[in-house]
Design an enzyme around this catalytic site. Structure first.
Site, PDB file in Angstrom:
ATOM      1  CG  ASN A   9      68.301  11.442  42.080  1.00 13.18           C
ATOM      2  OD1 ASN A   9      68.737  12.338  42.679  1.00 13.18           O
ATOM      3  ND2 ASN A   9      69.187  10.963  40.833  1.00 13.18           N
ATOM      4  CE  LYS A  11      67.941  12.635  37.678  1.00 14.13           C
ATOM      5  NZ  LYS A  11      68.493  12.036  36.239  1.00 14.13           N
ATOM      6  CG  HIS A  96      72.414   8.507  39.732  1.00 14.22           C
ATOM      7  ND1 HIS A  96      72.482   9.443  38.458  1.00 14.22           N
ATOM      8  CD2 HIS A  96      70.869   8.207  39.583  1.00 14.22           C
ATOM      9  CE1 HIS A  96      71.392   9.605  37.989  1.00 14.22           C
ATOM     10  NE2 HIS A  96      70.527   9.001  38.703  1.00 14.22           N
ATOM     11  CD  GLU A  98      72.082  12.451  36.283  1.00 21.71           C
ATOM     12  OE1 GLU A  98      71.751  12.927  37.529  1.00 21.71           O
ATOM     13  OE2 GLU A  98      70.967  12.130  35.721  1.00 21.71           O
ATOM     14  CD  GLU A 168      68.364   5.096  37.940  1.00 20.47           C
ATOM     15  OE1 GLU A 168      67.076   5.533  37.996  1.00 20.47           O
ATOM     16  OE2 GLU A 168      69.330   5.603  38.287  1.00 20.47           O
ATOM     17  N   GLY A 174      66.596  10.427  31.983  1.00 16.26           N
ATOM     18  CA  GLY A 174      66.221  12.011  31.552  1.00 16.26           C
ATOM     19  C   GLY A 174      66.186  12.085  30.131  1.00 16.26           C
ATOM     20  CB  SER A 214      62.355   8.389  31.090  1.00 14.36           C
ATOM     21  OG  SER A 214      63.491   9.075  30.640  1.00 14.36           O
TER      22      SER A 214
END
Ligand code: PEP
Length: 250
Positions: A9, A11, A96, A98, A168, A174, A214
């Site tokens: 991904n 992003k 996701h 985010e 996740e 991140g 991560s």
């Protein structure tokens, strides 16, 4: 045998020129060292045509980071599943963290996006995961179960057969903190039991459940060695061909 998938991904990184170069390097790496996993590149929308061109004829596939819940019409700024299919996408991320926690997308909208993906022939990669506070208070499994129910309850077996799940934990995305293989494995097992309750034993046995958060070349093999972990969703480490290829198993 469940499908095994490693997806990158990107992003909001890499314009179409940078994205094409990265995709070409990954395609060349896969040609030199084929993988037993499906490899999926998930660039920003604007890079999809260039990335598709760069991976043409290679083992890599393309995915998108988001999809409209609608199929067509007056929805300024949205991108439909049909448009993504026309660009050669096979996968799309839905939910996701985010988009859940920064953009503010909720369960009802995500359930509609997941169904829009299925209607247009895409495989949704439906992402779920708890916040740090939720893990620390012992609510991780309850949160993930609620997200799975919101997205997947009521799907037919045929529809669900195209769904990929990704666990996740938000605190691992991140941040440099990775869940241990045991923590990830325990949650994957819980997810599979829930899918069994909701959709039956066959659906539970066949759905690929990826881990994300991560993941780095140093942690990937340990995670993939666990029989509950069917693949990886990789963010930061997918932005360079050498680190991404070091994560993709043979
Ligand atoms: C992700 O974007 O889904 C992700 C897991 O990112 P990172 O690998 O950078 O934590």
């Amino acid at each position: 045998m469940r499908r095994r998938i490693v997806a990158g991904n990107w992003k909001m990184n890499k314009d179409h020129v940078e994205g094409a170069a990265l995709a070409r390097d990954i395609a060349a790496g896969l040609a030199a060292r084929p993988s037993s996993c499906e490899v999926v590149l998930i660039p920003p929308f604007t890079s999809l045509p260039a990335v598709r061109e760069a991976i043409r004829g290679s083992a890599a596939k393309a995915g998108a980071q988001d999809i409209s819940a609608e199929d067509e019409g007056a929805f300024t700024g949205e991108i439909s599943g049909r448009m993504l299919r026309a660009l050669g996408c096979e996968y799309v991320l839905v939910g996701h963290s985010e988009r859940r926690h920064i953009i503010g997308e909720g369960g009802a909208l995500l359930a509609r996006k997941l169904r829009a993906a299925l209607r247009s022939g895409l495989s949704p990669v439906y992402c779920v995961g708890e916040l740090l506070g939720e893990r620390e208070s012992g609510a991780a499994e309850e949160v993930v179960s609620r997200q799975i129910r919101e997205g997947c309850e009521g799907l037919s077996p045929a529809e669900f057969s195209r769904v990929v799940l990704a666990y996740e934990p938000v605190w691992a995305i991140g941040t440099g903190r990775t869940a241990t293989p045991k923590d990830a494995s325990d949650m994957h097992g819980a997810i599979r039991r829930l899918i069994g309750d909701l959709l039956g034993a066959e659906a539970a046995a066949e759905v690929p459940v990826l881990y994300g958060g991560s993941v780095k070349p140093e942690s990937a093999a340990g995670l993939l060695a666990d029989r509950e972990i069917d693949g990886l969703l990789v963010g930061g480490a997918s932005l360079a061909a050498d680190s991404f290829l070091a994560i993709v198993p043979r």
